[in-house]
Scaffold this motif. Structure first.
Motif, PDB file in Angstrom:
ATOM      1  N   GLN A  79     -23.045 -31.173   7.782  1.00 43.94           N
ATOM      2  CA  GLN A  79     -23.477 -32.481   8.117  1.00 43.94           C
ATOM      3  C   GLN A  79     -22.048 -32.857   9.310  1.00 43.94           C
ATOM      4  N   ALA A  80     -21.052 -32.652   8.986  1.00 42.62           N
ATOM      5  CA  ALA A  80     -19.645 -32.738   9.803  1.00 42.62           C
ATOM      6  C   ALA A  80     -20.081 -32.219  11.149  1.00 42.62           C
ATOM      7  N   GLU A  81     -20.504 -30.963  11.149  1.00 42.58           N
ATOM      8  CA  GLU A  81     -20.835 -30.255  12.430  1.00 42.58           C
ATOM      9  C   GLU A  81     -21.864 -30.860  12.988  1.00 42.58           C
ATOM     10  N   LEU A  82     -22.980 -31.199  12.529  1.00 42.42           N
ATOM     11  CA  LEU A  82     -23.978 -31.733  13.200  1.00 42.42           C
ATOM     12  C   LEU A  82     -23.514 -33.146  13.851  1.00 42.42           C
ATOM     13  N   ALA A  83     -22.778 -33.900  12.926  1.00 38.41           N
ATOM     14  CA  ALA A  83     -22.541 -35.336  13.591  1.00 38.41           C
ATOM     15  C   ALA A  83     -21.552 -34.952  14.542  1.00 38.41           C
ATOM     16  N   ARG A  84     -20.545 -33.755  14.834  1.00 39.22           N
ATOM     17  CA  ARG A  84     -19.707 -33.627  15.897  1.00 39.22           C
ATOM     18  C   ARG A  84     -20.644 -33.066  17.276  1.00 39.22           C
ATOM     19  N   LEU A  85     -21.639 -32.452  16.987  1.00 37.57           N
ATOM     20  CA  LEU A  85     -22.454 -31.984  18.024  1.00 37.57           C
ATOM     21  C   LEU A  85     -23.185 -33.210  18.586  1.00 37.57           C
ATOM     22  N   GLU A  86     -23.647 -34.214  17.769  1.00 37.15           N
ATOM     23  CA  GLU A  86     -24.233 -35.233  18.220  1.00 37.15           C
ATOM     24  C   GLU A  86     -23.153 -36.001  19.189  1.00 37.15           C
ATOM     25  N   GLY A  87     -22.080 -36.168  18.745  1.00 37.85           N
ATOM     26  CA  GLY A  87     -20.967 -36.867  19.549  1.00 37.85           C
ATOM     27  C   GLY A  87     -20.838 -36.180  21.138  1.00 37.85           C
ATOM     28  N   MET A  88     -21.182 -34.958  21.041  1.00 36.09           N
ATOM     29  CA  MET A  88     -21.028 -34.187  22.569  1.00 36.09           C
ATOM     30  C   MET A  88     -22.335 -34.239  23.105  1.00 36.09           C
ATOM     31  N   LYS A  89     -23.259 -35.035  22.833  1.00 35.05           N
ATOM     32  CA  LYS A  89     -24.660 -35.310  23.647  1.00 35.05           C
ATOM     33  C   LYS A  89     -24.620 -36.712  24.138  1.00 35.05           C
ATOM     34  N   VAL A  90     -23.534 -37.403  23.973  1.00 39.05           N
ATOM     35  CA  VAL A  90     -23.411 -38.789  24.765  1.00 39.05           C
ATOM     36  C   VAL A  90     -23.816 -38.834  26.178  1.00 39.05           C
ATOM     37  N   TYR A  91     -23.343 -38.064  26.883  1.00 47.60           N
ATOM     38  CA  TYR A  91     -23.755 -37.803  28.234  1.00 47.60           C
ATOM     39  C   TYR A  91     -25.097 -37.580  28.461  1.00 47.60           C
TER      40      TYR A  91
END
Length: 224
Positions: free
Chosen positions: A16-28
């Motif tokens: 879940q932490a990894e998925l949350a990190r990846l979501e944060g890298m999709k902001v642009y």
């Protein structure tokens, strides 16, 4: 709770932490998603004393989920290799540009990097509507560009490009290691490690050394 249950819980929390990190890298990608295909651009090899500079352009599908994707410098070599295969499998389009040592000496590393990036864009099978670049604006490109400082750690598209560029170049340097023994290119990838510099001083430059990068280590002998 049993040890097995505790272990499964920790694994789930990590996921879940990894998925949350990846979501944060999709902001642009989310911000510009309505523009059309988004392409990440990055390079590998601006700093080494030898070998080419390699750029990659990657268009990922909106729904792409590639666990552990990150700035290639933050990943192990094994992880980069695994991610390379996954990116190549899942990407909508990938382009790679390579500019060699002689061209780097001729036009300087920054212009050679831009040239490699333009090559990578031209090799895409899909024309992007927007480029997300790691910190630079590429001249001579008629596509909208968004430069992002440290973009390879902030955008999944740029991170994917960083992995493709890094793995491609590392594989090339391993081939060069067999062709030009003594410089340990397989391990140092052309960067100025102590052993590489010692070999350069002892053996002199080989064909793929960047003459404009090695003058401090050869006393100008490479120009004779």
């Amino acid at each position: 709770m049993t040890k097995k249950e505790e272990r499964l819980k920790k694994q789930q929390e990590k996921l879940q932490a990894e998925l949350a990190r990846l979501e944060g890298m999709k902001v642009y990608e989310r911000e510009y998603g309505g523009a059309g295909p988004i392409c990440g651009i990055d390079e590998a090899g601006r700093g080494p004393l030898a070998g080419p500079v390699v750029a990659a352009a990657v268009i990922l599908p909106e729904e792409a989920e590639i666990l552990y994707l990150n700035d290639s410098k933050k990943l192990t070599a094994r992880r980069r290799e695994l991610l390379y295969d996954e990116i190549m499998e899942k990407a909508l389009a990938v382009g790679v540009g390579v500019v060699g040592h002689a061209r780097i000496d001729e036009i300087n590393i920054l212009q050679a990097t831009y040239e490699a990036m333009r090559q990578a864009i031209e090799k895409l099978e899909i024309k992007p509507a927007l480029l997300l670049n790691d910190a630079v604006t590429i001249p001579g490109v008629d596509i909208r560009q968004v430069p992002i400082v440290k973009g390879d750690a902030k955008s999944v598209s740029i991170a994917a490009a960083s992995v493709i560029a890094k793995v491609t170049r590392d594989r090339m340097m391993t081939v060069f290691d067999a062709r030009y023994p003594g410089y340990e290119f397989a391990s140092n990838k052309g960067y100025g490690s102590a052993r590489h510099i010692a070999a350069l001083r002892e053996l002199g430059p080989c064909e793929i050394h960047r003459r404009t990068f090695i003058r401090n280590f050869t006393g100008g002998a490479e120009d004779e």
